[in-house]
Motif scaffolding. Structure first.
Motif, PDB file in Angstrom:
ATOM      1  N   THR A  84       0.915  -1.228   0.109  1.00 22.55           N
ATOM      2  CA  THR A  84       0.137  -0.014  -0.033  1.00 22.55           C
ATOM      3  C   THR A  84       0.738   1.402  -0.086  1.00 22.55           C
ATOM      4  O   THR A  84       0.234   2.436  -0.150  1.00 22.55           O
ATOM      5  CB  THR A  84      -0.849   0.239   0.983  1.00 22.55           C
ATOM      6  N   GLU A  85       2.349   1.066  -0.092  1.00 23.80           N
ATOM      7  CA  GLU A  85       2.984   2.301   0.078  1.00 23.80           C
ATOM      8  C   GLU A  85       3.224   3.080  -1.349  1.00 23.80           C
ATOM      9  O   GLU A  85       2.820   2.242  -2.265  1.00 23.80           O
ATOM     10  CB  GLU A  85       4.363   1.865   0.618  1.00 23.80           C
ATOM     11  N   LEU A  86       3.144   4.175  -1.336  1.00 31.14           N
ATOM     12  CA  LEU A  86       2.846   5.052  -2.566  1.00 31.14           C
ATOM     13  C   LEU A  86       4.298   4.889  -3.217  1.00 31.14           C
ATOM     14  O   LEU A  86       5.316   4.739  -2.447  1.00 31.14           O
ATOM     15  CB  LEU A  86       2.618   6.417  -2.311  1.00 31.14           C
ATOM     16  N   LEU A 108      -1.742   3.571  -8.970  1.00 38.04           N
ATOM     17  CA  LEU A 108      -3.164   3.286  -9.047  1.00 38.04           C
ATOM     18  C   LEU A 108      -3.313   1.874  -8.003  1.00 38.04           C
ATOM     19  O   LEU A 108      -4.273   1.587  -7.195  1.00 38.04           O
ATOM     20  CB  LEU A 108      -3.747   3.053 -10.447  1.00 38.04           C
ATOM     21  N   ARG A 109      -2.421   0.997  -8.261  1.00 36.24           N
ATOM     22  CA  ARG A 109      -2.485  -0.356  -7.533  1.00 36.24           C
ATOM     23  C   ARG A 109      -2.330  -0.060  -5.968  1.00 36.24           C
ATOM     24  O   ARG A 109      -3.106  -0.600  -5.304  1.00 36.24           O
ATOM     25  CB  ARG A 109      -1.453  -1.195  -8.125  1.00 36.24           C
ATOM     26  N   ALA A 110      -1.600   0.971  -5.588  1.00 36.26           N
ATOM     27  CA  ALA A 110      -1.173   1.118  -4.073  1.00 36.26           C
ATOM     28  C   ALA A 110      -2.656   1.825  -3.686  1.00 36.26           C
ATOM     29  O   ALA A 110      -2.624   1.512  -2.442  1.00 36.26           O
ATOM     30  CB  ALA A 110       0.059   2.028  -3.950  1.00 36.26           C
ATOM     31  N   LEU A 112      -5.479   1.527  -4.738  1.00 38.64           N
ATOM     32  CA  LEU A 112      -6.800   0.680  -4.633  1.00 38.64           C
ATOM     33  C   LEU A 112      -6.312  -0.523  -3.663  1.00 38.64           C
ATOM     34  O   LEU A 112      -7.420  -0.759  -2.612  1.00 38.64           O
ATOM     35  CB  LEU A 112      -6.776  -0.162  -5.861  1.00 38.64           C
ATOM     36  N   ARG A 113      -5.152  -0.923  -3.408  1.00 44.76           N
ATOM     37  CA  ARG A 113      -4.975  -1.780  -2.147  1.00 44.76           C
ATOM     38  C   ARG A 113      -5.393  -0.885  -0.795  1.00 44.76           C
ATOM     39  O   ARG A 113      -5.640  -1.609   0.135  1.00 44.76           O
ATOM     40  CB  ARG A 113      -3.265  -2.156  -2.250  1.00 44.76           C
ATOM     41  N   ARG A 114      -4.799   0.250  -0.668  1.00 47.49           N
ATOM     42  CA  ARG A 114      -4.893   0.862   0.665  1.00 47.49           C
ATOM     43  C   ARG A 114      -6.582   1.115   0.736  1.00 47.49           C
ATOM     44  O   ARG A 114      -7.124   1.092   2.022  1.00 47.49           O
ATOM     45  CB  ARG A 114      -4.075   2.134   0.498  1.00 47.49           C
ATOM     46  N   ALA A 115      -7.197   1.395  -0.289  1.00 48.83           N
ATOM     47  CA  ALA A 115      -8.346   1.789  -0.184  1.00 48.83           C
ATOM     48  C   ALA A 115      -9.239   0.485   0.376  1.00 48.83           C
ATOM     49  O   ALA A 115     -10.226   0.422   1.022  1.00 48.83           O
ATOM     50  CB  ALA A 115      -9.241   2.230  -1.511  1.00 48.83           C
ATOM     51  N   GLU A 116      -8.857  -0.576   0.046  1.00 53.89           N
ATOM     52  CA  GLU A 116      -9.613  -1.814   0.356  1.00 53.89           C
ATOM     53  C   GLU A 116      -9.183  -2.327   1.538  1.00 53.89           C
ATOM     54  O   GLU A 116     -10.026  -2.727   2.422  1.00 53.89           O
ATOM     55  CB  GLU A 116      -8.708  -3.057  -0.786  1.00 53.89           C
ATOM     56  N   CYS A 117      -8.246  -1.947   2.252  1.00 55.10           N
ATOM     57  CA  CYS A 117      -7.568  -2.166   3.392  1.00 55.10           C
ATOM     58  C   CYS A 117      -8.452  -1.355   4.573  1.00 55.10           C
ATOM     59  O   CYS A 117      -9.049  -1.726   5.457  1.00 55.10           O
ATOM     60  CB  CYS A 117      -6.120  -2.174   3.628  1.00 55.10           C
TER      61      CYS A 117
END
Length: 590
Positions: A84-86, A108-110, A112-117
């Motif tokens: 989740t790190e930028l 974008l991947r980071a 999305l992962r942080r939003a999911e978390c």
């Protein structure tokens, strides 16, 4: 029906004594929205269902606090999660993994992962809908900020004959609303009630950093430096922790809505979030950064005050370095002094203090540096300021830097002149607040027996008022006797005995002359002391009515006796000539 039963179970059994403060409530599952609980609590209050109102309002307060904790904890935990790190800043090298194309995918991947978390964490803490299910409309946000639930609670507790909790709730509301006439009257009544303890007047919502800070300052006043040090350290840690809490709140959905509404009301230019993906991302991120930059000011503002303590963190660091030095902790004193230089690198007083400590140590200590927590705060804040100033230049946004320590070279050259003019704007250029109407003040007693009998409207002018009952009849007799014994003809009127008409005689006495005569034994000390006390009462009342936001200073106080020469009757009055009002700086010299 089941919900009502659960809420009523939160109340203590009849006859039991609750612990000081509001007892912790067991958690309802799932956590209910604070705005719905608050609305139901107010409705219960309106119908006289006091026990149900107490349960609902207390649960609303607990729910709001839990939502804030969940957002802070989830944000911190998810920021540390792997993946989740930028990503770093993109490289201009086409063959690099961080060229604009791959970098965009990594970002974008980071995200999305942080939003999911964050979503999953919030759902576990707050229920299936997470933070989105606990949005609070702006009006209710302001109600919680003003501590309005405590005003309802104090009345409900009073009806339930729980005086200790009623007084605590009333005082908690008063701290955030010191001008609220109804709560002031309620507190006066509580003070007069038998069985109400002094300890009951306590702030149930006082932030931890203010608790530690005030206790530490009190110990410093008593020269108990060793005992004050742990509290001052705790105050600084809690101040930084409160700022992190505030920053986490800036990322919440309801806070975003509030910021957007505020910007629209103020007419400030914002990026058009409908223009496209990147404009929308930039607009949202700018609002988050603007909110974060206001957090130090929010933490430095005492409950009930309108403005923060300027340079609150440097003030705490200065107090810490002095305290450490007084108990012999020179290394810690130097660390705190070096931390001040992160805010003001050219401060000569701090540099001189560091040189003094270095000489006392007798050896060079290259390992000593500024505190890591302060270094992190300063560099983080400066990085955000750079982005906001960039947005001002290139996106047409606005940003009012709240910090006086921002270095000039950080501000784009084109903005420096305008910002300097704004900072140098004199406080007296702004319009003073209008005094409150007679209807609001008639029943407000600043001193026992003092009432407002006429206001500016009745006196056909501005900034006029008649306050009756400043002195008791017995005190009036003392001052009349003082005037008879010591008043000097023409005093205060360039020795002219009849400065206005030939039909009256003026005599006067200043506080200084009364004190000199009392010291010489020519008049009684009691009268001279009362003259000074009466002057201070008049100052307090005048300030409370005309300028509650600014200190009022008297330049001259005069006891005047006017006698009609033809008739011989005597009228006594005291006038206070008021000098220019000025604001006092709360920032000590570093």
């Amino acid at each position: 029906m089941l919900s009502l039963l659960l809420l009523l179970l939160l109340l203590p059994a009849r006859g039991c004594v609750e612990a000081p403060g509001l007892a912790k409530l067991p958690r309802l599952a799932p956590l209910q929205s604070p705005d719905l609980l608050y609305a139901d609590g107010v409705r219960a209050y309106a119908t006289g269902a006091w026990e149900r109102a107490v349960a609902l309002l207390r649960e609303a307060l607990r729910s709001r606090a839990e939502v804030g904790r969940a957002r802070r904890d989830c944000g911190a935990r998810c920021a540390a999660e792997p993946g989740t790190e930028l990503p770093p800043v993109p490289s201009s090298d086409p063959g690099s993994d961080l060229s604009p194309g791959p970098w965009e995918r990594l970002l974008l991947r980071a995200a999305l992962r942080r939003a999911e978390c964050v979503s999953q964490c919030a759902a576990r803490r707050l229920g299936p809908r997470g933070a989105a299910g606990h949005r609070v409309v702006r009006a209710l946000q302001n109600a919680f900020r003003r501590r309005e639930p405590y005003n309802y609670l104090q009345r409900a507790y009073y009806k339930l004959k729980k005086l200790d909790l009623a007084v605590a709730a009333a005082h908690t509301f008063y701290v955030a609303n010191p001008k609220h006439l109804q709560i002031r009257e309620d507190l006066v009544k509580y003070h007069r009630m038998s069985g109400v303890r002094r300890q009951s007047f306590r702030d149930l919502e006082k932030p931890l950093h203010w608790v530690a800070y005030d206790e530490g300052l009190e110990l410093l006043k008593r020269q108990e430096v060793a005992a004050a040090l742990p509290l001052l350290e705790e105050a600084l840690r809690e101040s930084l922790a409160q700022m992190e809490n505030c920053r986490a709140q800036c990322e919440g959905p309801e806070e975003q809505l509030t910021e957007e509404e505020e910007k629209e009301e103020e007419g400030e230019a914002q990026p058009d979030s409908q223009s496209g993906l990147y404009e929308a991302i930039a607009g949202h991120w700018i609002r988050v950064l603007q909110c974060r930059q206001r957090c130090p000011g929010a933490v430095a503002t005492r409950p009930g005050q309108d403005s923060p303590i300027s340079d609150f963190l440097p003030i705490q660091l200065w107090q810490l370095q002095k305290a450490h030095a007084q108990v012999g902790n020179l290394s810690q004193a130097m660390e705190n002094a070096l931390s001040i230089l992160l805010f003001y690198p050219e401060d000569e007083a701090v540099k001189g203090t560091l040189n003094k400590y270095q000489k006392l140590l007798g050896e060079q200590r290259p390992d000593l540096s500024a505190r890591e927590d302060i270094r992190h705060f300063v560099f983080q804040s400066l990085g955000e300021k750079k982005l906001l100033y960039y947005a001002m230049i290139h996106l047409g946004t606005s940003f009012k830097d709240p910090d006086p320590w921002t270095p000039d070279d950080l501000i784009p050259e084109g903005l420096r002149k305008k910002l300097r003019e704004d900072q140098e704007k004199r406080p007296w250029d702004s319009k003073l607040p209008e005094p409150e109407s007679l209807a609001k003040w008639r029943d407000s007693h600043f001193l026992d027996g003092v009432t407002l009998t006429q206001d500016a409207g009745q006196l056909n002018g501005s900034e006029r008022a008649v306050l009756d009952g400043l002195l008791t009849p017995a005190e009036c007799e003392i001052l009349l006797q003082l005037a008879k014994d010591a008043a000097k003809t023409g005093d205060g009127y360039r020795s002219r005995r009849s400065p206005h008409t030939p039909h009256e005689l003026f005599e006067g006495l200043t506080v200084l002359r009364a004190a000199q005569l009392a010291r010489a034994g020519a008049v009684g000390r009691r009268g001279a002391k009362l003259l000074l006390e009466a002057s201070e009462r008049a100052r307090n009342l005048t300030q409370a009515y005309f300028s509650p936001e600014w200190p009022l200073h008297l330049s001259f106080t005069h006891l005047v006796c006017r006698s009609a020469i033809d008739v011989g009757s005597s009228i006594s009055m005291m006038t206070s000539r008021v000098g220019t009002c000025s604001l006092l700086s709360q920032m000590p010299s570093l």
